[in-house]
Design an enzyme around this catalytic site. Structure first.
Site, short mmCIF file in Angstrom:
data_model
loop_
_atom_site.label_atom_id
_atom_site.label_comp_id
_atom_site.label_asym_id
_atom_site.label_seq_id
_atom_site.Cartn_x
_atom_site.Cartn_y
_atom_site.Cartn_z
N LYS A 24 -2.16 -2.47 7.72
CA LYS A 24 -3.48 -2.06 8.78
C LYS A 24 -3.77 -2.85 9.95
O LYS A 24 -3.44 -4.18 10.01
CB LYS A 24 -4.72 -2.26 7.69
CG LYS A 24 -4.71 -1.42 6.64
CD LYS A 24 -6.01 -1.38 5.79
CE LYS A 24 -6.47 -0.56 4.78
NZ LYS A 24 -7.82 -0.75 4.11
N ARG A 28 -0.87 -1.70 -7.06
CA ARG A 28 -1.21 -2.83 -6.29
C ARG A 28 -2.17 -3.90 -6.81
O ARG A 28 -1.91 -5.06 -6.58
CB ARG A 28 -1.73 -2.27 -4.62
CG ARG A 28 -2.10 -3.51 -3.77
CD ARG A 28 -2.38 -2.72 -2.62
NE ARG A 28 -3.34 -3.36 -1.46
CZ ARG A 28 -2.60 -4.23 -0.44
NH1 ARG A 28 -1.29 -4.39 -0.51
NH2 ARG A 28 -3.68 -4.73 0.07
N HIS A 83 -2.59 2.56 -5.95
CA HIS A 83 -3.56 1.39 -5.67
C HIS A 83 -3.71 0.56 -6.92
O HIS A 83 -3.95 -0.55 -6.99
CB HIS A 83 -4.73 1.92 -4.89
CG HIS A 83 -5.24 1.12 -4.08
ND1 HIS A 83 -4.62 0.64 -2.83
CD2 HIS A 83 -6.47 -0.04 -3.81
CE1 HIS A 83 -5.16 -0.36 -2.22
NE2 HIS A 83 -6.41 -0.53 -2.81
N TYR A 99 -9.91 -10.49 -7.06
CA TYR A 99 -8.83 -10.49 -8.12
C TYR A 99 -9.01 -12.00 -9.03
O TYR A 99 -8.47 -12.02 -10.14
CB TYR A 99 -7.59 -10.56 -7.71
CG TYR A 99 -6.98 -9.35 -7.02
CD1 TYR A 99 -7.16 -8.25 -7.64
CD2 TYR A 99 -6.97 -9.22 -5.62
CE1 TYR A 99 -6.70 -6.99 -6.94
CE2 TYR A 99 -6.61 -7.88 -4.95
CZ TYR A 99 -6.55 -7.06 -5.71
OH TYR A 99 -6.17 -5.73 -5.12
N ARG A 132 1.04 -1.07 0.03
CA ARG A 132 -0.01 -0.08 0.04
C ARG A 132 0.76 1.35 -0.17
O ARG A 132 1.98 1.23 0.46
CB ARG A 132 -0.93 0.08 1.28
CG ARG A 132 -1.99 -1.12 1.40
CD ARG A 132 -2.52 -1.04 2.68
NE ARG A 132 -3.55 -2.51 2.79
CZ ARG A 132 -3.16 -3.47 3.41
NH1 ARG A 132 -1.91 -3.48 4.00
NH2 ARG A 132 -4.39 -4.23 3.67
N HIS A 141 -4.25 -8.97 3.41
CA HIS A 141 -5.51 -8.97 3.58
C HIS A 141 -5.98 -9.97 4.93
O HIS A 141 -5.37 -10.95 5.03
CB HIS A 141 -6.31 -9.54 2.48
CG HIS A 141 -6.46 -8.50 1.37
ND1 HIS A 141 -6.55 -9.07 0.05
CD2 HIS A 141 -6.10 -7.03 1.19
CE1 HIS A 141 -6.43 -7.91 -0.87
NE2 HIS A 141 -6.21 -7.00 -0.07
#
Length: 307
Positions: free
Chosen positions: A166, A237, A234, A269, A142, A260
């Site tokens: 995150k 990414r 992004h 994806y 990110r 994730h």
């Protein structure tokens, strides 16, 4: 609580604040305050957002925020119930991620090549762009993770990079030879800057800002002939994830590399699987390229190859 216990990013905290302020403002117009609001008033708030044409994703995010707020009050003993627990959130429409083709990524990287006619400042911007693009595309970082990288994380012969993502979750991502070489070049270029950051800003004490990087990316995109509206960190990414999956990467591995928390986030994806399946059928089915004549949405095949 969000900052201390969940390590929420500043942008997340700001978004939650805006959502709470919006709800509080609506309740105040009815003579009510946020802490003691009723379920009926909250349903009215949601209904008004729907009638005003708010995006489903925005409404869903605001409902999620208000639910968590009342859940916090409930657990903290400030309320005996959660009036937002029965609010129905709309299902956000799923949009496919935007990504670049492999040739476009190659063009971007080639655009960061040495330019003898460039000024020293321009040469450094190209070195920054090269290192950033190599890292973004080879690791799927990110932009916040990229700009938060420190110089001391890139020791000689380092093969793996520890990234804090995150929620404070840490993960290891492999470094490609090209990325490591580009970083080494940048470190040599910046050896006099005395900064803790791999990508220092105008003031070496601070990291490069997102806005500053966007300008560099748009400049490189222009050199590569790619419209800036199609370029963002992004998008790179998404390109990393899409190309990895297209070349046979395991979905669980991709989840780990992207950081994730839930594999359902990674599953978006899998849209590339459709093209792979079509290619396999066209290559191995007796009708072969007859499948390319399928009318979209009709389900009817018009075989053109004789058996």
């Amino acid at each position: 609580m969000l900052a201390a216990e969940r390590a929420a990013a500043p942008a997340t905290l700001a978004a939650y604040s805006r959502d709470l302020e919006d709800c509080s403002s609506r309740l105040a117009s009815e003579g009510e305050i946020l802490e003691t609001a009723s379920a009926a008033l909250l349903r009215c708030w949601v209904g008004e957002m729907t009638e005003s044409g708010f995006a489903r994703r925005t409404i869903a995010r605001r409902i999620s925020c208000i639910r968590q707020f009342y859940l916090f009050l409930l657990r903290d003993g400030r309320r005996a119930d959660n009036p937002a627990s029965q609010l129905e959130a709309p299902t956000p429409g799923q949009t496919l991620p935007k990504f670049l083709t492999e040739s476009e990524v190659s063009a971007l990287l080639e655009a960061t090549g040495t330019d003898e006619a460039a000024s020293p400042t321009q040469q450094r911007r190209l070195a920054v762009g090269r290192a950033a693009l190599e890292l973004l595309y080879s690791t799927g970082l990110r932009i916040s993770e990229l700009l938060g990288l420190r110089r001391d994380m890139f020791r000689e012969e380092a093969r793996m990079l520890m990234v804090r993502g995150k929620g404070g979750r840490e993960r290891l991502v492999p470094l490609s030879d090209a990325a490591r070489d580009a970083v080494t070049t940048l470190l040599e270029e910046d050896r006099e800057r005395q900064s803790l950051w791999l990508f220092p800003g105008r003031t070496p004490l601070r990291a490069l800002t997102r806005q500053g990087f966007d300008k560099i990316l748009a400049e490189i995109g222009g050199r590569a002939g790619i419209d800036s509206s199609r370029l963002s960190p992004h998008v790179l990414r998404h390109s990393f994830a899409t190309h990895m999956l297209a070349h046979g990467a395991d979905l669980r591995v991709l989840q780990m590399l992207l950081g994730h928390a839930d594999i359902s986030t990674t599953q978006i994806y899998t849209h590339v699987q459709a093209d792979r399946l079509k290619a396999v059928v066209e290559a191995h089915h007796p009708l072969g390229d007859g499948f390319s004549q399928v009318e979209e949405g009709s389900g009817k095949m018009n075989p053109t190859k004789k058996l």
